[in-house]
Every structure is written in C-alpha cells, then in structure tokens.
Design an enzyme around this catalytic site. Structure first.
Site, PDB file in Angstrom:
ATOM      1  N   ASP A   1      19.499  23.482 -14.847  1.00 54.27           N
ATOM      2  CA  ASP A   1      20.325  24.365 -15.523  1.00 54.27           C
ATOM      3  C   ASP A   1      20.058  25.691 -16.615  1.00 54.27           C
ATOM      4  O   ASP A   1      19.267  25.763 -16.992  1.00 54.27           O
ATOM      5  CB  ASP A   1      20.861  23.382 -16.962  1.00 54.27           C
ATOM      6  CG  ASP A   1      21.838  23.707 -17.124  1.00 54.27           C
ATOM      7  OD1 ASP A   1      22.829  24.902 -16.728  1.00 54.27           O
ATOM      8  OD2 ASP A   1      22.285  23.358 -18.786  1.00 54.27           O
TER       9      ASP A   1
ATOM     10  N   HIS B   1      20.139  19.370 -20.430  1.00 56.82           N
ATOM     11  CA  HIS B   1      20.140  19.833 -21.198  1.00 56.82           C
ATOM     12  C   HIS B   1      19.094  18.244 -22.600  1.00 56.82           C
ATOM     13  O   HIS B   1      18.900  18.371 -23.745  1.00 56.82           O
ATOM     14  CB  HIS B   1      21.502  19.012 -22.142  1.00 56.82           C
ATOM     15  CG  HIS B   1      22.546  20.299 -21.688  1.00 56.82           C
ATOM     16  ND1 HIS B   1      23.363  20.633 -22.631  1.00 56.82           N
ATOM     17  CD2 HIS B   1      22.335  21.166 -20.648  1.00 56.82           C
ATOM     18  CE1 HIS B   1      23.740  21.721 -22.244  1.00 56.82           C
ATOM     19  NE2 HIS B   1      23.229  21.841 -20.973  1.00 56.82           N
TER      20      HIS B   1
ATOM     21  N   GLU C   1      24.999  31.519 -21.311  1.00 55.63           N
ATOM     22  CA  GLU C   1      25.855  30.386 -20.996  1.00 55.63           C
ATOM     23  C   GLU C   1      25.927  29.337 -21.723  1.00 55.63           C
ATOM     24  O   GLU C   1      26.929  28.920 -22.619  1.00 55.63           O
ATOM     25  CB  GLU C   1      25.908  30.635 -19.813  1.00 55.63           C
ATOM     26  CG  GLU C   1      26.927  29.364 -18.644  1.00 55.63           C
ATOM     27  CD  GLU C   1      26.715  27.702 -19.805  1.00 55.63           C
ATOM     28  OE1 GLU C   1      27.740  27.131 -19.563  1.00 55.63           O
ATOM     29  OE2 GLU C   1      25.767  27.459 -20.217  1.00 55.63           O
TER      30      GLU C   1
ATOM     31  N   ASP D   1      19.607  32.086 -19.346  1.00 56.84           N
ATOM     32  CA  ASP D   1      18.832  31.285 -20.764  1.00 56.84           C
ATOM     33  C   ASP D   1      19.245  29.989 -20.840  1.00 56.84           C
ATOM     34  O   ASP D   1      19.612  29.093 -19.636  1.00 56.84           O
ATOM     35  CB  ASP D   1      19.838  31.621 -21.724  1.00 56.84           C
ATOM     36  CG  ASP D   1      21.741  31.245 -21.623  1.00 56.84           C
ATOM     37  OD1 ASP D   1      22.177  31.182 -20.813  1.00 56.84           O
ATOM     38  OD2 ASP D   1      22.338  30.750 -22.272  1.00 56.84           O
TER      39      ASP D   1
HETATM   40 ZN   LIG Z   1      24.287  25.506 -17.492  1.00 55.83          ZN
END
Ligand SMILES: [Zn+2]
Length: 467
Positions: free
Chosen positions: A118, A440, A152, A88
């Site tokens: 990530d 992010h 996560e 995810d």
């Molecule tokens: Zn992560």
C-alpha cells in the site's frame, strides 16, 4: 501481443522491479508539516522525487504537479487511461517482527516493509507495465498515464490538485485495492447524536465517559468515572458484562471515585465486525448498574438502545439494509463523550448503493429523536458505482482472468480509493482474493508473485485499452 512474451518479460525483470520498489520503501513517506514546495511535508515530497527519478531512468517523460503528484506518460497520443497510485504511507506503528518498517526484506516469497503493498509495490508494478508495453514495441494509438500521488492516506488533496489542472481520463483505475475489480465504494452516513441536561448530583452517578480516537476507527479502549458505589459491588456487574460483551473491564479507586476502564479490539470502521467496540461495551455495562434516576443516565440508556453492543448493522435503529451488489450497511459508534451535563457520540456508517436520505437518514433520525437524542443534520453521501457491464470493466475482468486463471467478478468495499469521485474509475489490484497483506498494520507485505501478476495484467490492460 503474445501472453508468453509478456510473462517472460516480467520473469526477466523480477529482481530489478523488487529493487526499485525497495528503494521507495526505504523512504518513510508519512505526512509531515507542509513546507514551501512540499505540500505534505518533506518525506512525501522525497518519495515523489524518487518516483519521478525512477520513471526518468526508465526513459519516460514526467510532469510534476507542484509536488502534489507526478505523472508519467507512455506516449504523446490522446489520453485514454489514467492509473492512480500513491507513494505516501501510513505511520509505521509498532509490533513489527520480520523486519523494520523501512528496511524492506524478502522472505518466503513476500516483500516486507511499510508501503510494499500500500501502495509503492503496485505503483512500481504499473510503471513496469508501461515499460513492458514500450520495450515490447506494442503499437498504440492512445496514451496511458501513471499518476503518482502523495496524500492518499490523509485526504487525497493531491488528486484534488491534479484534477483542478486536468480533466478526468475516459477510463481510470487505481491499483490500491483488491483484484478482481472494485466497482463499488460504499457511501457514508456518518454524523453525531447529542443530548444535554442540567447537572444532577444525586448518587450513585456517572461523572464522565469517554472513548475512541477517530470516528473511522472502532475503539479498543474507553473509560468512565463513577461516584457513590464501591468497587466490590461494581465488579459484580463488570464480570457479568464481560461475559456478555467480551470486553475486559478494569476497576480502581481514585480519590473516592471509581475509574472503570474498558478494553476491546480495534478495527477499521468499514469492517466493524472484525473488532469489539469498547465504547458500546462500556455503555452496556453502565446501563445495567442501578444509578440514581437522572436525565443524564436516561440519555445514556437511550444511546444503548440506538447502538446496542454487537449491533454494527443498524438493526436496532431500524435501518439495517443490504443489496446484492454492495452488501450490508455498517454502522459503528466510534467516538463518545459523556459529561455531567451532556453527551455526544460520533458514528461511522458505510452505506450500500440503495441507501437514501429517506430510507436511512430519516428513519434513523426519527428513532433517535423518539429516544430523546438529537442527531446532527447530515445527509447520506451516495456510494460510488461504476456499472459492471461497461467495456472498461469487462476488459479489466478479462485481463484478470487471462493471467490469474481465476474467475473475475466485481467487488464492493466500505473504504474509499482515489477512484471514489471519478465517473469512470475503479479499484483494480494488486492484492489477490484471500491474501491478507497487513495493510496499515505491522509486518505489511506484498506477495511478490502477486505484484508480478499485477504488472502482467496491467500490461495487457494498457494494450487492450490503448491500441
Ligand atoms: Zn493505499
């Protein structure tokens, strides 16, 4: 097994690995609405399906855990090592300049796209490590299992489900962090302080203050509505506070009141020093303005004494602490609301291994109460810590040193990974020290050589731990 053979294997499979990562990056797997058989929505389920299909294409047997997670087994031997990665992603957000978030692109040795670092890139690197161990025909007596999760970023309900059906493996690492080894994830002391009073209408006064979006994000904006003072007089105070705090203040008149906006810089709550907190900046300004004396105004000034602007280490609250293995405590007031009859402020505290209810919560609460503020009843949740001096961690560090040529050491982080609740689980890769992969944020990327290095290291780790 010869290191040269492992290195050659990954040079041969470099392009294929990048293609497989890119396939997964094209799926915008942020959390959506739950549907039957899709506990985190359509896209995370689609990413799990794609991960499972890829593992099957590479010849592995796959088990689906009700579409919360899928597991890929290297062999049928007793389980020794779990590798926990996730498919995810956080939402794409704005500001992408190199490529669109879900259109992966290679440029200057980097693979750009949401999830490249990530955690889809590291997930595929781990899968390829299993593939290498098998293709190079290394004899093993124990099993390594890759567990691909899909929640996560939103609470890790995927792993809760997995561990409701499976025991913890003797050893676990999650390639969802940094190299060398993350063996400490700080604990938490995050709660709320409150105050309430009877409304006082004497002028000049503060009608409201609000700021922040989430308790784990240092806020970049905050707002206040004031009554009884002209903009011309308030701007003088605002200019002084701006020079003092670095927060930008904008004032405007609206229906006979003044609206005051504060603009700072947001940051993750685990690194408040990287941001500039608009809430504490605004409180700093307000407390310097000669409002009529009232219980509300005094309570606001008490909040300033507890969380002065720029103090994100708990210094004023008397709880600043650090230890050698886990570093400093951080504490940041991230969500705040003040009305005519009460206030509440949520703060996020990340605590070193040495923090306890006694030396942190009790000291903080006593000081808050002495200022007339009421803290919620919440204890310190302890840090996660796997001792450095275990065969498991020593093996990880050795493999890292062997392939990277750099000195291995253990790190502490303020964030949390899948490993947080495991007895013998650590973060391991895939980002090298000094690389900022914009995780992010916009223009997230993975350094391709780092993904390959990660895959080589994981291969050696599996061989060393499962032979
Ligand atoms: Zn992560």
């Amino acid at each position: 097994m010869d290191q040269k053979k492992i290195e050659a294997y990954f040079e041969e499979h470099r392009e294929e690995m990048l293609r497989d990562i890119s396939e997964l990056v094209r799926i915008p797997s942020e959390k959506g609405e739950a549907k039957p058989g899709m506990p985190f929505g359509e896209m995370p389920a689609k990413a799990l399906d794609a991960g499972a299909k890829l593992a099957e294409k590479l010849g592995f047997s796959v088990r689906d855990y009700d579409h919360y997670a899928v597991a890929v087994n290297l062999n049928d031997c007793p389980r020794q090592l779990d590798i926990l990665a996730h498919l995810d992603v956080v939402p794409a957000g704005n500001g992408w300049t190199v490529t669109k978030p879900f259109e992966p692109l290679v440029q200057d040795g980097k693979l750009y796209g949401r999830g490249t670092a990530d955690d889809k890139g590291p997930a595929v690197a781990a899968l390829y490590a299993m593939r290498a161990v098998r293709d190079l025909q290394v004899p093993l007596t124990k099993n390594a299992r890759l567990v691909l999760g899909s929640d996560e970023e939103c609470g890790s309900a995927d792993m809760k489900h997995y561990y409701s059906l499976e025991q913890e493996a003797p050893m676990t690492f999650s390639p969802d962090a940094d190299f060398p080894v993350v063996n400490i994830e700080k604990g938490r002391y995050s709660t709320c302080v409150r105050a309430s009073w009877a409304e006082d209408v004497r002028l000049p006064r503060i009608l409201s203050v609000s700021g922040g979006v989430k308790s784990n994000v240092v806020p970049d904006t905050a707002q206040a509505v004031l009554e009884g003072l002209p903009v011309s007089e308030l701007s003088v105070y605002a200019a002084e506070a701006e020079a003092r705090t670095g927060i930008r203040f904008l004032l405007r008149e609206e229906n006979g009141r003044v609206v005051l906006e504060a603009h700072g810089t947001c940051a993750h709550a685990s690194a408040p020093g990287e941001g500039n907190n608009a809430v504490t900046g605004l409180i700093d300004l307000l407390c310097g303005i000669p409002f009529a004396d009232s219980e509300g105004f005094r309570s606001l000034c008490a909040v300033k004494k507890l969380f002065p602007h720029g103090d994100w280490k708990g210094t004023a609250a008397g709880v600043a602490m650090k230890d050698e293995i886990s570093g400093e405590l951080t504490m940041s007031l991230n969500l705040f609301e003040y009305r005519s009859d009460g206030l509440k402020g949520y703060f996020d505290g990340r605590t070193p291994v040495s923090a306890t209810d006694r030396n942190l919560r009790d000291v903080f609460c006593a000081f808050a109460r002495s200022l007339g503020l009421a803290p919620d009843d919440e204890g310190v949740s302890p840090a996660h810590h796997v001792p450095e001096d275990t065969p498991f961690v020593r093996t990880l560090l050795k493999c890292y040193e062997q392939y990277s040529g750099q000195k291995g050491k253990c790190l502490a982080i303020g964030g949390g990974t899948y490993a947080h609740h495991l007895k013998n689980g650590v973060g391991f890769g895939c980002c090298l020290p000094g690389t900022d992969n914009h995780m992010h944020g916009a223009d997230e990327y993975a350094v391709i050589d780092e993904l390959l290095l990660g895959a080589k290291i994981f291969t050696q780790v599996i061989i060393d731990l499962c032979s």
